[in-house]
Design a protein around this motif. Structure first.
Motif, mmCIF file in Angstrom:
data_model
loop_
_atom_site.group_PDB
_atom_site.id
_atom_site.type_symbol
_atom_site.label_atom_id
_atom_site.label_comp_id
_atom_site.label_asym_id
_atom_site.label_seq_id
_atom_site.Cartn_x
_atom_site.Cartn_y
_atom_site.Cartn_z
ATOM 1 N N ASP A 23 0.857 -1.187 0.000
ATOM 2 C CA ASP A 23 0.000 0.000 0.000
ATOM 3 C C ASP A 23 0.892 1.236 0.000
ATOM 4 O OD1 ASP A 23 -1.795 2.061 0.465
ATOM 5 O OD2 ASP A 23 -2.944 0.951 1.948
ATOM 6 N N LEU A 24 0.898 1.965 -1.101
ATOM 7 C CA LEU A 24 1.772 3.135 -1.237
ATOM 8 C C LEU A 24 1.189 4.401 -0.623
ATOM 9 C CD1 LEU A 24 2.933 2.526 -4.910
ATOM 10 C CD2 LEU A 24 4.220 2.092 -2.809
ATOM 11 N N ALA A 25 -0.050 4.341 -0.135
ATOM 12 C CA ALA A 25 -0.694 5.536 0.425
ATOM 13 C C ALA A 25 -0.909 5.468 1.929
ATOM 14 C CB ALA A 25 -2.031 5.779 -0.267
ATOM 15 N N ASN A 26 -0.675 4.305 2.540
ATOM 16 C CA ASN A 26 -0.962 4.135 3.955
ATOM 17 C C ASN A 26 0.323 3.907 4.736
ATOM 18 O OD1 ASN A 26 -1.833 3.436 6.500
ATOM 19 N ND2 ASN A 26 -3.526 2.207 5.763
ATOM 20 N N PRO A 27 0.763 4.886 5.519
ATOM 21 C CA PRO A 27 2.016 4.721 6.257
ATOM 22 C C PRO A 27 1.937 3.724 7.411
ATOM 23 C CG PRO A 27 0.949 6.752 6.894
ATOM 24 C CD PRO A 27 0.139 6.165 5.755
ATOM 25 N N ASN A 28 0.732 3.253 7.739
ATOM 26 C CA ASN A 28 0.576 2.301 8.840
ATOM 27 C C ASN A 28 0.733 0.868 8.381
ATOM 28 O OD1 ASN A 28 0.046 4.355 10.721
ATOM 29 N ND2 ASN A 28 -2.024 4.512 9.911
ATOM 30 N N ILE A 29 0.871 0.677 7.087
ATOM 31 C CA ILE A 29 1.090 -0.642 6.504
ATOM 32 C C ILE A 29 2.422 -0.550 5.763
ATOM 33 C CG2 ILE A 29 0.113 -2.375 4.935
ATOM 34 C CD1 ILE A 29 -2.620 -1.222 5.508
ATOM 35 N N TRP A 30 2.892 -1.630 5.192
ATOM 36 C CA TRP A 30 4.178 -1.592 4.510
ATOM 37 C C TRP A 30 4.105 -0.679 3.310
ATOM 38 C CZ3 TRP A 30 8.787 -2.434 5.941
ATOM 39 C CH2 TRP A 30 9.797 -2.369 4.995
ATOM 40 N N PRO A 31 5.094 0.171 3.014
ATOM 41 C CA PRO A 31 6.316 0.372 3.776
ATOM 42 C C PRO A 31 6.095 1.270 4.989
ATOM 43 C CG PRO A 31 6.366 1.773 1.831
ATOM 44 C CD PRO A 31 5.085 0.949 1.765
ATOM 45 N N ILE A 61 -3.716 -3.361 -9.706
ATOM 46 C CA ILE A 61 -3.635 -2.069 -9.025
ATOM 47 C C ILE A 61 -5.034 -1.794 -8.498
ATOM 48 C CG2 ILE A 61 -3.133 0.382 -9.274
ATOM 49 C CD1 ILE A 61 -1.568 -0.429 -11.890
ATOM 50 N N ASN A 62 -5.162 -1.536 -7.176
ATOM 51 C CA ASN A 62 -6.473 -1.412 -6.557
ATOM 52 C C ASN A 62 -6.544 -0.186 -5.655
ATOM 53 O OD1 ASN A 62 -7.515 -4.185 -7.335
ATOM 54 N ND2 ASN A 62 -5.625 -4.701 -6.294
ATOM 55 N N ALA A 63 -7.766 0.120 -5.215
ATOM 56 C CA ALA A 63 -7.946 1.099 -4.139
ATOM 57 C C ALA A 63 -7.568 0.410 -2.836
ATOM 58 C CB ALA A 63 -9.388 1.578 -4.095
ATOM 59 N N ASN A 64 -6.996 1.163 -1.918
ATOM 60 C CA ASN A 64 -6.649 0.567 -0.622
ATOM 61 C C ASN A 64 -7.869 0.569 0.299
ATOM 62 O OD1 ASN A 64 -6.848 3.176 0.417
ATOM 63 N ND2 ASN A 64 -4.669 3.375 0.865
ATOM 64 N N ALA A 65 -7.704 0.099 1.527
ATOM 65 C CA ALA A 65 -8.816 -0.012 2.476
ATOM 66 C C ALA A 65 -9.414 1.343 2.833
ATOM 67 C CB ALA A 65 -8.355 -0.731 3.744
ATOM 68 N N SER A 66 -8.640 2.412 2.643
ATOM 69 C CA SER A 66 -9.139 3.763 2.920
ATOM 70 C C SER A 66 -9.818 4.379 1.708
ATOM 71 C CB SER A 66 -7.988 4.674 3.361
ATOM 72 O OG SER A 66 -7.389 4.163 4.530
ATOM 73 N N LEU A 72 -2.924 0.488 -3.973
ATOM 74 C CA LEU A 72 -2.629 -0.848 -3.453
ATOM 75 C C LEU A 72 -2.190 -1.760 -4.594
ATOM 76 C CD1 LEU A 72 -2.648 -2.790 -1.018
ATOM 77 C CD2 LEU A 72 -5.045 -3.283 -1.568
ATOM 78 N N LEU A 73 -0.965 -2.265 -4.503
ATOM 79 C CA LEU A 73 -0.402 -3.149 -5.513
ATOM 80 C C LEU A 73 -0.502 -4.574 -5.003
ATOM 81 C CD1 LEU A 73 2.862 -1.098 -6.208
ATOM 82 C CD2 LEU A 73 0.545 -0.730 -7.111
ATOM 83 N N ILE A 74 -1.115 -5.456 -5.803
ATOM 84 C CA ILE A 74 -1.353 -6.844 -5.383
ATOM 85 C C ILE A 74 -0.740 -7.812 -6.384
ATOM 86 C CG2 ILE A 74 -3.134 -8.618 -4.974
ATOM 87 C CD1 ILE A 74 -3.231 -6.546 -2.835
ATOM 88 N N ALA A 75 -0.133 -8.878 -5.873
ATOM 89 C CA ALA A 75 0.356 -9.977 -6.713
ATOM 90 C C ALA A 75 -0.088 -11.294 -6.093
ATOM 91 C CB ALA A 75 1.875 -9.938 -6.827
ATOM 92 N N TRP A 76 -0.651 -12.180 -6.913
ATOM 93 C CA TRP A 76 -0.971 -13.538 -6.477
ATOM 94 C C TRP A 76 0.209 -14.424 -6.862
ATOM 95 C CZ3 TRP A 76 -4.927 -15.521 -3.636
ATOM 96 C CH2 TRP A 76 -5.957 -14.637 -3.336
ATOM 97 N N VAL A 77 0.716 -15.183 -5.900
ATOM 98 C CA VAL A 77 1.961 -15.925 -6.065
ATOM 99 C C VAL A 77 1.775 -17.387 -5.653
ATOM 100 C CG1 VAL A 77 4.366 -16.048 -5.301
ATOM 101 C CG2 VAL A 77 3.282 -13.820 -5.610
#
Length: 111
Positions: A23-31, A61-66, A72-77
């Protein structure tokens, strides 16, 4: 490729098919830092790669929880061998033309 000591380390079973996100917009989650994206900036392009032995099945590429769009960048692995560590790399570009990479270390362990 050298990795920062702060690269997150996550675990997965070799038989698991799991999603990993940044999550590039939420400082409470990674990073654990101030938001990387500035107001009005969204990620428009994403390429996710993994070390040999780990498979990236899909990326999005998604909207984050906020509700912040394009943050929010997601990868299924899937895959991996128990006892082996791999890196998952998220290369992204924003609508402002900025590019960067974030990485996650994944340790495969038998669960």
């Amino acid at each position: 490729m050298p990795y920062a000591s702060g690269t997150p380390v996550l675990q997965k079973d070799p038989s698991a098919d799991l999603d990993y996100g940044i999550d590039l917009a939420n400082p409470n989650i990674w990073p654990p830092a101030p938001p990387w994206l500035v107001t009005g900036e969204i990620v428009t392009e994403l390429t996710v790669t993994a070390d040999a032995g780990l498979t990236v099945n899909s990326q999005s590429i998604n909207a984050n929880a906020s509700g912040v769009a394009g943050a929010l960048l997601i990868a299924w692995v899937s895959g991996g061998v128990s006892g082996t560590s791999y890196y998952l790399h998220f290369l992204f570009t924003t609508n402002l033309g900025r590019t960067d990479t974030r990485s996650i270390q994944i340790q495969c362990i038998q669960r």
